[in-house]
Motif scaffolding. Sequence first.
Motif, PDB file in Angstrom:
ATOM      1  N   SER A  13      25.586  13.728 -21.983  1.00  0.00           N
ATOM      2  CA  SER A  13      26.343  12.679 -20.909  1.00  0.00           C
ATOM      3  C   SER A  13      26.985  11.587 -21.530  1.00  0.00           C
ATOM      4  O   SER A  13      26.099  11.009 -22.393  1.00  0.00           O
ATOM      5  N   PRO A  14      28.033  11.498 -21.572  1.00  0.00           N
ATOM      6  CA  PRO A  14      29.204  12.174 -20.749  1.00  0.00           C
ATOM      7  C   PRO A  14      29.574  13.553 -21.120  1.00  0.00           C
ATOM      8  O   PRO A  14      29.712  13.555 -22.339  1.00  0.00           O
TER       9      PRO A  14
ATOM     10  N   VAL B 161      32.792  15.617 -21.135  1.00  0.00           N
ATOM     11  CA  VAL B 161      34.237  15.166 -20.612  1.00  0.00           C
ATOM     12  C   VAL B 161      34.967  16.208 -20.670  1.00  0.00           C
ATOM     13  O   VAL B 161      34.908  17.402 -21.694  1.00  0.00           O
TER      14      VAL B 161
ATOM     15  N   CYS C 139      38.407  14.353 -16.551  1.00  0.00           N
ATOM     16  CA  CYS C 139      37.056  13.885 -15.784  1.00  0.00           C
ATOM     17  C   CYS C 139      35.674  14.066 -16.666  1.00  0.00           C
ATOM     18  O   CYS C 139      35.919  14.650 -17.823  1.00  0.00           O
ATOM     19  N   ALA C 140      34.697  13.643 -16.226  1.00  0.00           N
ATOM     20  CA  ALA C 140      33.588  13.701 -16.796  1.00  0.00           C
ATOM     21  C   ALA C 140      32.252  14.098 -15.905  1.00  0.00           C
ATOM     22  O   ALA C 140      32.516  13.755 -14.888  1.00  0.00           O
TER      23      ALA C 140
ATOM     24  N   LEU D 246      28.338  13.220 -15.502  1.00  0.00           N
ATOM     25  CA  LEU D 246      27.434  12.382 -16.051  1.00  0.00           C
ATOM     26  C   LEU D 246      26.292  12.356 -15.537  1.00  0.00           C
ATOM     27  O   LEU D 246      26.073  12.711 -14.280  1.00  0.00           O
ATOM     28  N   MET D 247      25.080  12.274 -16.350  1.00  0.00           N
ATOM     29  CA  MET D 247      23.672  12.450 -15.938  1.00  0.00           C
ATOM     30  C   MET D 247      23.163  11.082 -15.916  1.00  0.00           C
ATOM     31  O   MET D 247      23.111  10.575 -17.107  1.00  0.00           O
ATOM     32  N   GLN D 248      22.585  10.352 -14.731  1.00  0.00           N
ATOM     33  CA  GLN D 248      22.074   9.253 -14.799  1.00  0.00           C
ATOM     34  C   GLN D 248      20.702   9.425 -14.035  1.00  0.00           C
ATOM     35  O   GLN D 248      20.922   9.247 -12.993  1.00  0.00           O
TER      36      GLN D 248
ATOM     37  N   VAL E 279      23.459  13.403 -10.855  1.00  0.00           N
ATOM     38  CA  VAL E 279      24.700  13.929 -11.499  1.00  0.00           C
ATOM     39  C   VAL E 279      25.668  13.343 -10.938  1.00  0.00           C
ATOM     40  O   VAL E 279      25.995  13.263  -9.550  1.00  0.00           O
TER      41      VAL E 279
ATOM     42  N   LYS F  84      32.945  11.855 -12.629  1.00  0.00           N
ATOM     43  CA  LYS F  84      33.937  10.606 -12.704  1.00  0.00           C
ATOM     44  C   LYS F  84      35.362  11.126 -13.270  1.00  0.00           C
ATOM     45  O   LYS F  84      35.455  11.866 -14.048  1.00  0.00           O
TER      46      LYS F  84
ATOM     47  N   GLU G 116      33.799   7.582  -8.932  1.00  0.00           N
ATOM     48  CA  GLU G 116      32.747   8.332  -9.366  1.00  0.00           C
ATOM     49  C   GLU G 116      32.184   9.011  -7.932  1.00  0.00           C
ATOM     50  O   GLU G 116      32.431   8.368  -6.890  1.00  0.00           O
TER      51      GLU G 116
ATOM     52  N   GLU H  12      28.751  11.309  -6.425  1.00  0.00           N
ATOM     53  CA  GLU H  12      27.430  11.878  -6.701  1.00  0.00           C
ATOM     54  C   GLU H  12      27.643  13.535  -6.613  1.00  0.00           C
ATOM     55  O   GLU H  12      28.480  13.928  -5.499  1.00  0.00           O
TER      56      GLU H  12
END
Length: 166
Positions: free
Chosen positions: A22-23, A25, A46-47, A49-51, A55, A58, A76, A78
Amino acid sequence: MKVSLMVTQGAHKGREIPITVSPFVIGRDPQCQLRPTNPMISRRHCAVLMQGDRVIAKDFGSTNGTLVNDRRIAGEQELYNDDRLRLDTLVFVVRIEAPVVADRPVAGPRQKSRAEAVDEEAIAAVLLELQDDYTPAIAPSATGEGGDAMGETMLQSEPPPPLEES
């Protein structure tokens, strides 16, 4: 949490691409983790991402946009399991598997509070009273029997007397 992208069409249909960093891309730039050759995909498109337990998709201001469930995103958004992530003709289904927690207690039915139980009992009593008070209207019979002049059966409020045996 295990996250992957499942290719839904084209030569790689059915291929699962695990998201291990993460990220993650996507774009034509050699430094991207996924590098499609489609010229409609931006160099850094885009990417994913895991936060924490979320998920996120972006978009990096790509020329042709990033779509989630056929809606173009700005910035972004979700992602959820089975969402569709689309970059021009490149379409993925997002797969998110949450970790299984072994010690988590199984939730049973929610216990009603005393006030909820009393309310339900009061409602039931009122419904029973209304049912007992209901007496269907009886139309007089033109034939003097159980039917009217048109041959339709009328409602009776009391059961008919028993038939005498001869």
